[in-house]
Design a protein around this motif. Structure first.
Motif, PDB file in Angstrom:
ATOM      1  N   UNK A  34       0.827  -1.214   0.000  1.00  0.00           N
ATOM      2  CA  UNK A  34       0.000   0.000   0.000  1.00  0.00           C
ATOM      3  C   UNK A  34       0.858   1.259   0.000  1.00  0.00           C
ATOM      4  N   UNK A  35       2.000   1.230   0.666  1.00  0.00           N
ATOM      5  CA  UNK A  35       2.884   2.388   0.682  1.00  0.00           C
ATOM      6  C   UNK A  35       3.647   2.553  -0.630  1.00  0.00           C
ATOM      7  N   UNK A  36       3.936   1.454  -1.323  1.00  0.00           N
ATOM      8  CA  UNK A  36       4.744   1.504  -2.536  1.00  0.00           C
ATOM      9  C   UNK A  36       3.929   1.772  -3.797  1.00  0.00           C
ATOM     10  N   UNK A  37       2.636   1.550  -3.771  1.00  0.00           N
ATOM     11  CA  UNK A  37       1.823   1.710  -4.981  1.00  0.00           C
ATOM     12  C   UNK A  37       1.868   3.109  -5.587  1.00  0.00           C
ATOM     13  N   UNK A  38       1.848   4.184  -4.825  1.00  0.00           N
ATOM     14  CA  UNK A  38       1.898   5.503  -5.466  1.00  0.00           C
ATOM     15  C   UNK A  38       3.179   5.768  -6.262  1.00  0.00           C
ATOM     16  N   UNK A  39       4.224   5.017  -6.012  1.00  0.00           N
ATOM     17  CA  UNK A  39       5.492   5.202  -6.706  1.00  0.00           C
ATOM     18  C   UNK A  39       5.658   4.241  -7.883  1.00  0.00           C
ATOM     19  N   UNK A  40       4.581   3.638  -8.342  1.00  0.00           N
ATOM     20  CA  UNK A  40       4.658   2.639  -9.408  1.00  0.00           C
ATOM     21  C   UNK A  40       5.138   3.235 -10.724  1.00  0.00           C
ATOM     22  N   UNK A  41       4.874   4.516 -10.969  1.00  0.00           N
ATOM     23  CA  UNK A  41       5.271   5.127 -12.236  1.00  0.00           C
ATOM     24  C   UNK A  41       6.791   5.178 -12.397  1.00  0.00           C
ATOM     25  N   UNK A  42       7.522   5.185 -11.304  1.00  0.00           N
ATOM     26  CA  UNK A  42       8.983   5.217 -11.394  1.00  0.00           C
ATOM     27  C   UNK A  42       9.560   3.881 -11.880  1.00  0.00           C
ATOM     28  N   UNK A  43       8.752   2.823 -11.878  1.00  0.00           N
ATOM     29  CA  UNK A  43       9.204   1.517 -12.357  1.00  0.00           C
ATOM     30  C   UNK A  43       8.704   1.224 -13.763  1.00  0.00           C
ATOM     31  N   UNK A  44       8.325   2.261 -14.506  1.00  0.00           N
ATOM     32  CA  UNK A  44       7.748   2.089 -15.832  1.00  0.00           C
ATOM     33  C   UNK A  44       8.710   1.373 -16.791  1.00  0.00           C
ATOM     34  N   UNK A  45       9.981   1.747 -16.769  1.00  0.00           N
ATOM     35  CA  UNK A  45      10.964   1.130 -17.664  1.00  0.00           C
ATOM     36  C   UNK A  45      11.128  -0.361 -17.417  1.00  0.00           C
ATOM     37  N   UNK A  46      11.217  -0.742 -16.155  1.00  0.00           N
ATOM     38  CA  UNK A  46      11.366  -2.161 -15.833  1.00  0.00           C
ATOM     39  C   UNK A  46      10.114  -2.952 -16.206  1.00  0.00           C
TER      40      UNK A  46
END
Length: 86
Positions: A34-46
């Motif tokens: 739940x804490x990591x979901x808002x930062x999902x866009x930073x993993x777009x390349x992977x």
């Protein structure tokens, strides 16, 4: 008879302990997710590389948004393009 009762209580204690540890680990995993979901866009390349390797074609994702809904985690891939440019 006394030895059998002692063994049963020992096994029951270990089972409850295992269940408690499992529940704590599950709650921790859900909290981290739940804490990591808002930062999902930073993993777009992977994520693009992972999908491209699975499908064997080029993949482009414009934006990723993720959050927590009633049923659990949800991820939205905006403007997903499979294959080369047309």
């Amino acid at each position: 008879m006394r030895q059998a009762t002692r063994v049963c209580f020992y096994c029951l204690h270990k089972l409850w302990l295992l269940l408690a540890i499992g529940l704590v680990l599950l709650a921790t995993l859900v909290s981290v997710l739940r804490l990591a979901l808002p930062y999902a866009d930073s993993y777009k390349g992977q994520l693009e590389q992972l999908i491209a390797s699975q499908l064997g074609t080029e993949v482009h994702i414009a934006q990723i948004s993720a959050g927590w809904q009633k049923s659990g985690p949800a991820m939205v891939l905006s403007q997903l393009q499979l294959g080369g440019p047309t």
